[in-house]
Design an enzyme around this catalytic site. Sequence first.
Site, PDB file in Angstrom:
ATOM      1  N   PRO A 105       0.818  -1.220   0.000  1.00 38.49           N
ATOM      2  CG  PRO A 105      -0.944  -1.602   1.496  1.00 38.49           C
ATOM      3  CD  PRO A 105       0.372  -2.174   1.034  1.00 38.49           C
ATOM      4  CB  CYS A 106       1.240   3.776  -2.551  1.00 38.72           C
ATOM      5  SG  CYS A 106      -0.399   4.290  -3.165  1.00 38.72           S
ATOM      6  CD  GLN A 107      -3.367   3.381   0.677  1.00 41.79           C
ATOM      7  OE1 GLN A 107      -2.323   2.746   0.818  1.00 41.79           O
ATOM      8  NE2 GLN A 107      -4.524   2.792   0.395  1.00 41.79           N
TER       9      GLN A 107
END
Length: 266
Positions: A175-177
């Site tokens: 996940p890049c958030q």
Amino acid sequence: NIDGQKIRGQPETNGTLQAKSNGGISYNLQNTVRTGMIVRRLTPMECERLQGYPDGWTDIGEWMDSKGKRHKDADSPRYKALGNSIALPFWDFLAKRISAQYLRPVTMGSLFDGIGGFPLAAIHNGVIPLWASEIEPFPIRVTQQRLPGMLHYGDITKLDGAMLPPVDIICGGSPCQDLSVAGARAGLAGERSGLFTEQTRIVKEMRDADRSRGRAGIHIRPRFMVWENVPGAFSSGERKGEDFRIVLEEIVRIKCGTVHVPGRCG
């Protein structure tokens, strides 16, 4: 679907930009500027094309999740899934070169699988995707329909790399958030982007299991690990770029646990 090259001179219709196959400006660049028009959003199919997926890859109609709940055909889950997915060209480039290292069929496992971008590009280059890990219901259903031969193992935090079918390549776009410049930038300390360490854990566990079975050197699986993320990963961290230094160090330590990757100077 409107072919932008065929509508020049039509005052009421405007097509999507079409890139030239050999680079350069769009075929229909001069056709895109009009007065009295409004900007429209891209359709899910256009998003699929931009990211390298076949037309309709995420168009699965009405679907049922693992709990038996029915979901109506809608664009919203398609937009969300495509927004969280990879663009295929870079992985197609890598898969072709990794596959060339072997004289036998190459196998792959996909973590944070989403809608199956890594497995799809892998198949195009003779790589066999054996299994995937994903927790979002809609992306899982997409890959179950499009890649029915691939096993699904669910939540990455509950997996033991030693118990998974050994593969030559493990891919993952964690996940890049928390790494993105569009977010709060909690970095690898964030709950979501910190899941990167689960990928390295699984790789280590699988390699240790293979070593215990008597494999050695380049025959220990996985031989290759691929990590994908946003450009913000290069600048994230208490010191700019510290998170990417940690990523590099953790990956290198899969092979040699005493390695230290230096940080940026200045």
